[in-house]
Write an enzyme that holds these catalytic residues in place. Structure first.
Site, PDB file in Angstrom:
ATOM      1  CD  GLU A 165      -1.789   3.871  -6.009  1.00  0.00           C
ATOM      2  OE1 GLU A 165      -1.512   2.474  -5.946  1.00  0.00           O
ATOM      3  OE2 GLU A 165      -1.329   4.896  -5.492  1.00  0.00           O
ATOM      4  CG  ASN A 206      -4.654  10.000  -5.062  1.00  0.00           C
ATOM      5  OD1 ASN A 206      -4.315  11.174  -5.332  1.00  0.00           O
ATOM      6  ND2 ASN A 206      -4.025   9.149  -4.076  1.00  0.00           N
ATOM      7  CG  HIS A 242       4.868   9.252  -5.193  1.00  0.00           C
ATOM      8  ND1 HIS A 242       4.968   9.689  -4.056  1.00  0.00           N
ATOM      9  CD2 HIS A 242       3.333   8.670  -5.206  1.00  0.00           C
ATOM     10  CE1 HIS A 242       4.079   9.568  -3.226  1.00  0.00           C
ATOM     11  NE2 HIS A 242       3.118   9.054  -3.843  1.00  0.00           N
ATOM     12  CD  GLU A 272      -0.315   9.364  -2.744  1.00  0.00           C
ATOM     13  OE1 GLU A 272       0.483   8.599  -2.941  1.00  0.00           O
ATOM     14  OE2 GLU A 272      -1.533   9.066  -2.568  1.00  0.00           O
ATOM     15  CG  ASP A 274       7.409  11.608  -2.488  1.00  0.00           C
ATOM     16  OD1 ASP A 274       7.086  11.238  -3.594  1.00  0.00           O
ATOM     17  OD2 ASP A 274       7.078  10.610  -1.690  1.00  0.00           O
TER      18      ASP A 274
HETATM   19  O1  G3I Z   1       1.586  -1.600  10.224  1.00  0.00           O
HETATM   20  C1  G3I Z   1       2.530  -2.554   9.875  1.00  0.00           C
HETATM   21  C2  G3I Z   1       2.993  -3.178  11.201  1.00  0.00           C
HETATM   22  O2  G3I Z   1       2.273  -3.756  11.868  1.00  0.00           O
HETATM   23  C3  G3I Z   1       4.079  -4.124  10.672  1.00  0.00           C
HETATM   24  O3  G3I Z   1       4.839  -4.662  11.780  1.00  0.00           O
HETATM   25  C4  G3I Z   1       5.022  -3.847   9.515  1.00  0.00           C
HETATM   26  C5  G3I Z   1       5.953  -4.867   9.235  1.00  0.00           C
HETATM   27  O4  G3I Z   1       6.367  -4.505   7.818  1.00  0.00           O
HETATM   28  O5  G3I Z   1       4.293  -3.354   8.591  1.00  0.00           O
HETATM   29  C6  G3I Z   1       3.339  -2.432   8.971  1.00  0.00           C
HETATM   30  O6  G3I Z   1       2.720  -1.891   7.874  1.00  0.00           O
HETATM   31  C7  G3I Z   1       3.288  -1.209   6.933  1.00  0.00           C
HETATM   32  C8  G3I Z   1       2.668   0.012   6.663  1.00  0.00           C
HETATM   33  O7  G3I Z   1       3.077   0.772   5.459  1.00  0.00           O
HETATM   34  C9  G3I Z   1       2.615   1.099   7.679  1.00  0.00           C
HETATM   35  O8  G3I Z   1       4.002   1.316   8.135  1.00  0.00           O
HETATM   36  C10 G3I Z   1       3.115  -2.103   5.490  1.00  0.00           C
HETATM   37  O9  G3I Z   1       4.064  -3.068   5.616  1.00  0.00           O
HETATM   38  C11 G3I Z   1       3.870  -1.167   4.125  1.00  0.00           C
HETATM   39  O10 G3I Z   1       3.506  -1.593   2.930  1.00  0.00           O
HETATM   40  C12 G3I Z   1       2.995   0.128   4.345  1.00  0.00           C
HETATM   41  O11 G3I Z   1       3.524   1.010   3.281  1.00  0.00           O
HETATM   42  C13 G3I Z   1       2.770   1.873   2.653  1.00  0.00           C
HETATM   43  C14 G3I Z   1       2.363   1.865   1.307  1.00  0.00           C
HETATM   44  O12 G3I Z   1       1.594   2.921   0.948  1.00  0.00           O
HETATM   45  C15 G3I Z   1       1.544   0.604   1.144  1.00  0.00           C
HETATM   46  O13 G3I Z   1       1.193   0.456   0.042  1.00  0.00           O
HETATM   47  C16 G3I Z   1       3.525   3.293   3.050  1.00  0.00           C
HETATM   48  O14 G3I Z   1       3.758   3.705   4.284  1.00  0.00           O
HETATM   49  C17 G3I Z   1       2.562   4.399   2.397  1.00  0.00           C
HETATM   50  O15 G3I Z   1       3.555   5.687   2.391  1.00  0.00           O
HETATM   51  C18 G3I Z   1       2.331   4.092   0.651  1.00  0.00           C
HETATM   52  O16 G3I Z   1       1.508   5.291   0.447  1.00  0.00           O
HETATM   53  C19 G3I Z   1       1.111   4.994  -0.926  1.00  0.00           C
HETATM   54  C20 G3I Z   1      -0.313   5.691  -1.065  1.00  0.00           C
HETATM   55  O17 G3I Z   1      -1.284   5.218  -0.078  1.00  0.00           O
HETATM   56  C21 G3I Z   1      -0.781   5.519  -2.412  1.00  0.00           C
HETATM   57  N1  G3I Z   1       0.013   6.089  -3.502  1.00  0.00           N
HETATM   58  C22 G3I Z   1       1.484   5.752  -3.185  1.00  0.00           C
HETATM   59  C23 G3I Z   1       1.891   5.598  -2.018  1.00  0.00           C
HETATM   60  C24 G3I Z   1       3.255   5.256  -2.018  1.00  0.00           C
HETATM   61  O18 G3I Z   1       3.519   3.806  -2.318  1.00  0.00           O
END
Ligand code: G3I
Length: 365
Positions: A165, A206, A242, A272, A274
């Site tokens: 990105e 990516n 997406h 990715e 969806d």
């Molecule tokens: O692990 C912590 C946890 O300890 C905490 O209590 C909780 C509270 O908010 O947060 C948890 O972390 C979260 C993490 O996902 C794991 O669940 C983050 O806040 C959250 O921001 C994070 O979101 C991820 C996101 O990337 C971050 O940018 C999504 O799950 C994940 O699906 C998403 O994936 C991205 C790809 O990597 C790149 N392309 C886009 C895609 C969708 O955004």
């Protein structure tokens, strides 16, 4: 212990599509459709149909029943645990336990492992995002991160998202600590460090919206040419895909965009996938459109021989990232939150089995 990158069954990748039904002698059409998306995709000449997964989903038995079925999903990518923040939260201190568990489950089930992501502006540890960097120090930190993480997984990742990105939707380079301190040099520097760390891993750029915004795809072409002009290896482009229901480009347009990068000597993947509903609950018409849009996306990959496979970004609405990021939107996955196959799943299975997915509009749901 030396672990092979790929299960033997995946080593032979057909470069041409075999346009035959996967129905075997003595098998009904329904049985063919029930054999799983990965099996169907491999029978169509592709390398994998995979899913994002992470350890926070591992204690969900119903989830794991599907996730560990290699016929359904033949590849895993860790949804979060290999990103810089989780894996190197403090400089020089690495936490490999969670992604190692994802990789171990993939190994146990004879599934491919796709690795994500090294140089990315998001989910950075504070020491990188908020540090005061000189050029030599940031180069050293970036090279060290890439080298140590890739060496840990050496010869175990089919591919790595080396840079993730880096582009704005208008095709210019996105602001990040890397761009501010290193300029465009951070792109070839990252790929060069990756190529040195693991010669067997395919090295990917990516990004999202490459499918729908031509200016962004133009920017990605420039980015690839910049890396290639530096004499550095880049092997593939991950189209995150997406997408939104009703907003998916036609199969011909999507295939043409994929082929722009094939023309640069690269392989491509939908990394990715969806397809989110803009409004929930989805109407019957929207559910049907979602199925058509999935078929369109899968059909585009099928129609491009150098599209090696597809990965969905979670397979169930229960764990999709979308509702928390875009409240009110979602239900984007192939399975409901209760693990029921959606019409989109059935339509995708049928289109792969028929060997072509000519166009989403032609598919009987
Ligand atoms: O692990 C912590 C946890 O300890 C905490 O209590 C909780 C509270 O908010 O947060 C948890 O972390 C979260 C993490 O996902 C794991 O669940 C983050 O806040 C959250 O921001 C994070 O979101 C991820 C996101 O990337 C971050 O940018 C999504 O799950 C994940 O699906 C998403 O994936 C991205 C790809 O990597 C790149 N392309 C886009 C895609 C969708 O955004």
């Amino acid at each position: 212990m030396v672990r092979p990158t790929l299960p033997t069954s995946h080593l032979v990748m057909a470069s041409a599509l075999l346009l035959v039904s996967a129905v075997q002698p003595g098998q009904t059409q329904q049985q063919a459709l029930d054999q799983g998306l990965h099996s169907l995709f491999v029978a169509s000449g592709k390398l994998f149909f995979g899913t994002a997964i992470d350890t926070n989903n591992f204690d969900d038995t119903a989830y794991q029943t599907i996730a560990t079925n290699k016929n359904e999903f033949g590849l895993y990518v860790p949804e979060n645990s290999q990103k810089w923040g989780p894996i190197e939260p403090t400089q020089g201190q690495f936490r490999f336990a969670n992604p190692d568990s994802v990789e171990a489950q993939a190994q146990n089930n004879d599934q491919i492992f796709r690795c994500h992501a090294l140089a990315w502006h998001s989910q950075l540890p504070s020491f990188i995002a908020n540090g005061t960097w000189t050029r030599p120090l940031l180069i050293a930190a970036l090279q060290s991160h890439i080298t140590i993480v890739m060496t840990h997984y050496k010869s175990r990742c089919y591919s790595w998202d080396v840079v993730n990105e880096a582009l704005n939707d208008n095709g210019t380079l996105r602001d990040s600590v890397f761009l501010r301190v290193l300029g465009t040099d951070y792109l070839p520097l990252s790929f060069a460090a990756a190529a040195a760390a693991d010669p067997s891993a395919k090295l990917y750029y990516n990004d999202f919206n490459l499918e729908t915004i031509p200016a962004k795809a133009d920017g990605a072409v420039r980015l690839v040419k910049l890396i290639q002009a530096a004499g550095v290896r880049i092997d593939g482009i991950g189209f995150q895909a997406h997408l939104t229901v009703g907003g998916t480009p036609s199969q011909a347009k999507l295939a043409a965009t994929l082929n722009r990068f094939v023309a640069l000597g690269l392989e491509v993947t939908l990394s990715e996938l969806d397809i989110a509903h803009n409004k929930l609950p989805a109407s019957a018409r929207a559910v049907e459109q979602q199925a058509k849009d999935y078929v369109t996306a899968v059909g585009a990959c099928l129609s491009v021989p150098k599209c090696v496979g597809i990965t969905v970004w979670q397979f169930t609405d229960k764990y999709s990232w979308i509702p928390s990021t875009f409240p009110g939107k979602g239900d984007a996955c192939l399975f409901t939150a209760n693990f029921t196959k959606k019409p989109a799943y059935t339509a995708v299975a049928r289109c792969i089995d028929s060997g072509g997915c000519a166009s989403g509009d032609d598919v009987a749901i």
